[in-house]
Write a protein that holds these residues in place. Structure first.
Motif, PDB file in Angstrom:
ATOM      1  N   MET A 114       0.827  -1.216   0.000  1.00  0.00           N
ATOM      2  CA  MET A 114       0.000   0.000   0.000  1.00  0.00           C
ATOM      3  C   MET A 114       0.857   1.261   0.000  1.00  0.00           C
ATOM      4  O   MET A 114       0.557   2.217  -0.710  1.00  0.00           O
ATOM      5  CB  MET A 114      -0.958  -0.019   1.188  1.00  0.00           C
ATOM      6  CG  MET A 114      -2.098  -1.012   0.981  1.00  0.00           C
ATOM      7  SD  MET A 114      -3.384  -0.895   2.241  1.00  0.00           S
ATOM      8  CE  MET A 114      -2.869  -2.154   3.368  1.00  0.00           C
ATOM      9  N   ASN A 121       2.222   1.577  -3.445  1.00  0.00           N
ATOM     10  CA  ASN A 121       1.214   1.508  -4.510  1.00  0.00           C
ATOM     11  C   ASN A 121       1.526   0.368  -5.474  1.00  0.00           C
ATOM     12  O   ASN A 121       1.480   0.532  -6.697  1.00  0.00           O
ATOM     13  CB  ASN A 121       1.107   2.843  -5.252  1.00  0.00           C
ATOM     14  CG  ASN A 121      -0.196   2.960  -6.022  1.00  0.00           C
ATOM     15  OD1 ASN A 121      -1.196   2.337  -5.668  1.00  0.00           O
ATOM     16  ND2 ASN A 121      -0.184   3.739  -7.090  1.00  0.00           N
ATOM     17  N   ASN A 171      -0.144  -4.929  -8.688  1.00  0.00           N
ATOM     18  CA  ASN A 171      -1.200  -4.766  -7.686  1.00  0.00           C
ATOM     19  C   ASN A 171      -1.679  -6.122  -7.176  1.00  0.00           C
ATOM     20  O   ASN A 171      -1.309  -7.162  -7.708  1.00  0.00           O
ATOM     21  CB  ASN A 171      -2.390  -3.964  -8.245  1.00  0.00           C
ATOM     22  CG  ASN A 171      -2.906  -4.546  -9.544  1.00  0.00           C
ATOM     23  OD1 ASN A 171      -3.167  -5.738  -9.638  1.00  0.00           O
ATOM     24  ND2 ASN A 171      -3.037  -3.704 -10.555  1.00  0.00           N
TER      25      ASN A 171
END
Length: 194
Positions: free
Chosen positions: A100, A103, A169
């Motif tokens: 997080m 990113n 991600n």
């Protein structure tokens, strides 16, 4: 409460937020160190059912491995892209914090995650997930050259393993060739013992 202020050479700080796609994900020592220590010390009578006397004594000594100062120094000198000590929420909590902050995402392999047999035994006894158990004493490091960093850590007597890769991600755990999407821990497994 405590406030700690430190100094570092300009531009030499390694942040949690620096992970890059393609980085190797390294874990030092073994996961669940502090959680194993806590469970053995707080529930010594109960763990006698699953641990030998020698294993119990080994668990009580895990507190001696709780510092990540040495691997932090080595990672900093190596110019790692990100570093993060694994605390509450365990390995998965730490990975999501790095992901997080940076990113990014991650893909890790369960069979590459270093874990003591005593950690596996106590987690099975308390019906908790060792990957979500407080792991102070272990550090996550991401770098483009994991093998070289592991060599440097090993030279200083610190065990380390490449457990996966930084991705664009998401959070994926590969278990027995099956890809599982994982979610961030809601709370540490110490609060979920049965």
């Amino acid at each position: 409460s405590v406030t700690v202020i430190g100094k570092n050479k300009k531009g030499k700080s390694i942040k949690t937020a620096g992970a890059k796609v393609g980085d190797d994900i390294i874990v030092t020592k073994t996961v669940g160190l502090e959680g194993t220590f806590i469970l053995i010390n707080d529930y010594e009578e109960r763990v006698k059912k699953v641990l030998s006397k020698e294993e119990t004594e080994l668990g009580k000594k895990l507190i001696d491995k709780i510092s990540v100062l040495e691997e932090g120094k080595i990672g900093g000198e190596f110019d790692a892209n990100s570093m993060h000590d694994i605390t509450e929420g365990g390995l998965l909590g730490g990975l999501f914090e790095v992901a997080m902050a940076s990113n990014k995402g991650f893909k890790i392999y369960k069979d590459k995650i270093p874990m003591l047999d005593i950690t596996k035994k106590v987690c099975k006894e308390f019906q908790i997930d060792p990957l979500r158990l407080i792991s102070s004493g272990s550090m996550l490091i991401t770098t483009g050259n994991g093998e070289e960093l592991i060599k440097k850590l090993n030279e200083s007597g610190i065990e380390a393993s490449i457990i996966g890769t930084v991705y664009e991600n998401g959070g994926i755990l590969v278990d027995d060739n099956k890809e599982i999407n994982v979610e961030p821990p809601k709370r540490d497994e110490l609060f979920n013992i049965k």
